[in-house]
Scaffold this motif. Sequence first.
Motif, PDB file in Angstrom:
ATOM      1  N   GLN A  29     -33.078  29.088   5.203  1.00 54.85           N
ATOM      2  CA  GLN A  29     -34.505  29.575   4.540  1.00 54.85           C
ATOM      3  C   GLN A  29     -34.173  29.395   3.491  1.00 54.85           C
ATOM      4  O   GLN A  29     -32.642  29.322   2.655  1.00 54.85           O
ATOM      5  CB  GLN A  29     -34.166  31.591   5.068  1.00 54.85           C
TER       6      GLN A  29
ATOM      7  N   ASP B  52     -47.049  34.760   6.284  1.00 55.52           N
ATOM      8  CA  ASP B  52     -45.366  35.305   5.607  1.00 55.52           C
ATOM      9  C   ASP B  52     -43.752  34.164   5.810  1.00 55.52           C
ATOM     10  O   ASP B  52     -43.470  34.336   5.267  1.00 55.52           O
ATOM     11  CB  ASP B  52     -44.913  35.744   7.123  1.00 55.52           C
ATOM     12  N   LYS B  53     -44.629  33.069   6.203  1.00 57.24           N
ATOM     13  CA  LYS B  53     -43.183  32.056   6.207  1.00 57.24           C
ATOM     14  C   LYS B  53     -43.631  30.877   6.736  1.00 57.24           C
ATOM     15  O   LYS B  53     -44.910  30.284   7.566  1.00 57.24           O
ATOM     16  CB  LYS B  53     -42.210  32.078   7.159  1.00 57.24           C
ATOM     17  N   ALA B  69     -45.097  26.750   0.284  1.00 53.10           N
ATOM     18  CA  ALA B  69     -44.207  28.025   0.549  1.00 53.10           C
ATOM     19  C   ALA B  69     -44.613  28.833  -1.104  1.00 53.10           C
ATOM     20  O   ALA B  69     -44.014  29.682  -1.157  1.00 53.10           O
ATOM     21  CB  ALA B  69     -43.074  27.779   0.921  1.00 53.10           C
ATOM     22  N   VAL B  74     -44.429  32.994  -0.005  1.00 52.77           N
ATOM     23  CA  VAL B  74     -43.051  33.412   0.909  1.00 52.77           C
ATOM     24  C   VAL B  74     -41.959  32.254   1.178  1.00 52.77           C
ATOM     25  O   VAL B  74     -42.314  31.330   0.547  1.00 52.77           O
ATOM     26  CB  VAL B  74     -44.132  33.459   2.415  1.00 52.77           C
ATOM     27  N   PRO B  75     -41.036  32.912   2.137  1.00 52.79           N
ATOM     28  CA  PRO B  75     -39.974  31.919   1.961  1.00 52.79           C
ATOM     29  C   PRO B  75     -40.704  30.745   3.294  1.00 52.79           C
ATOM     30  O   PRO B  75     -41.660  30.420   4.427  1.00 52.79           O
ATOM     31  CB  PRO B  75     -39.246  33.140   3.015  1.00 52.79           C
ATOM     32  N   GLU B 118     -43.926  37.692  13.784  1.00 54.25           N
ATOM     33  CA  GLU B 118     -44.074  37.374  11.623  1.00 54.25           C
ATOM     34  C   GLU B 118     -45.072  36.243  11.919  1.00 54.25           C
ATOM     35  O   GLU B 118     -45.318  35.149  13.108  1.00 54.25           O
ATOM     36  CB  GLU B 118     -42.391  36.471  11.505  1.00 54.25           C
TER      37      GLU B 118
END
Lengths: 192, 192
Positions: A29, B52-53, B69, B74-75, B118
Amino acid sequence: MKLLEERIKKDGEVLDGDVLKINSFLNHQVDPKLMMQCGEEFKRLFKDEKIDKVLTCEASGIAPAIMAAYQLGVPMVFARKKKPSTLNDAVYWADVFSYTKKVNNKICVEEKFLHKSEHLLIIDDFVAHGEAVKGMVNIAKQAGCDIVGVGAIVAKTFQGGSEWVENEGLRFEALAKIDSFKNGQVHFEGEE
Amino acid sequence: MKLLEERIKKDGEVLDGDVLKINSFLNHQVDPKLMMQCGEEFKRLFKDEKIDKVLTCEASGIAPAIMAAYQLGVPMVFARKKKPSTLNDAVYWADVFSYTKKVNNKICVEEKFLHKSEHLLIIDDFVAHGEAVKGMVNIAKQAGCDIVGVGAIVAKTFQGGSEWVENEGLRFEALAKIDSFKNGQVHFEGEE
């Protein structure tokens, strides 16, 4: 880089054998904002140097290297660990020894993306023994590039990689320098 | 995305067998500014969605995914093609068939980085048959994620990958859609 050191203390995992795992924001990540801040820091550190290109190695080097390249306004090249089927042109090869797996792997860069006398900044996510960096320096030398320096997000300065770079007469910058592990905790250079 | 289509026309190489090689700004040498512009475009396209990701797959997906991202705040998680030695925790696995090599490879993501419900945006550099995307969708489903959509820098829409995504009921966006190759030239959807 204080921000990065704090993040490593908070989210890094220290495993047996002085292994630091930073899977939550760097190696699996990835935190894009932090990577951009690292890119800005590399730009600040190398502000007095002419840089034409950033060289890194897949896969974990790509995120910090693309941000550094973005900040510097130059292209980024990532060395490949396998020669892709569409890569038919001449390539530079170098061996990269893996300490964890005790084998030599190879990395390659297509010749046409590295030019003689080009000013190259080498970026890697993690420099411990420095094997990936040695491979990239080898390739840069084959291409006749002028290596401006080597930048790492994290260095374990007691495992020889950073020393090797400096012994090559190259500038080495790491945004977090770990000089030891104590009781399962990371210890940074200059810390109490 | 006009800018990207023009760049593909200018710098892409069409090889035998409807293979497009974009080594000079995407798959080996990477243009960070263009990647940032692609990230902005993904943000614009998915502006009405909660995300979210971002999930991608090493290695060429990382540069566009980290920029997307970054734009989305977001990650980013990249699926790994090998399980690293430091990856001891539980992982989701999926098979990815390689058309060029006619073998099944595996990709994996550590379970703790994908959470149930998610909102996930899947980004890939190149969608042709869509095998990497199928693997990522498989992993996202194992994790119980809510897949918001799949974004590609380039899609070859005549090779089934984009159709597969849409047949799964998922939104598919590609910044450049190639619908055919004619006389060694790329032809984009909607072009004369």
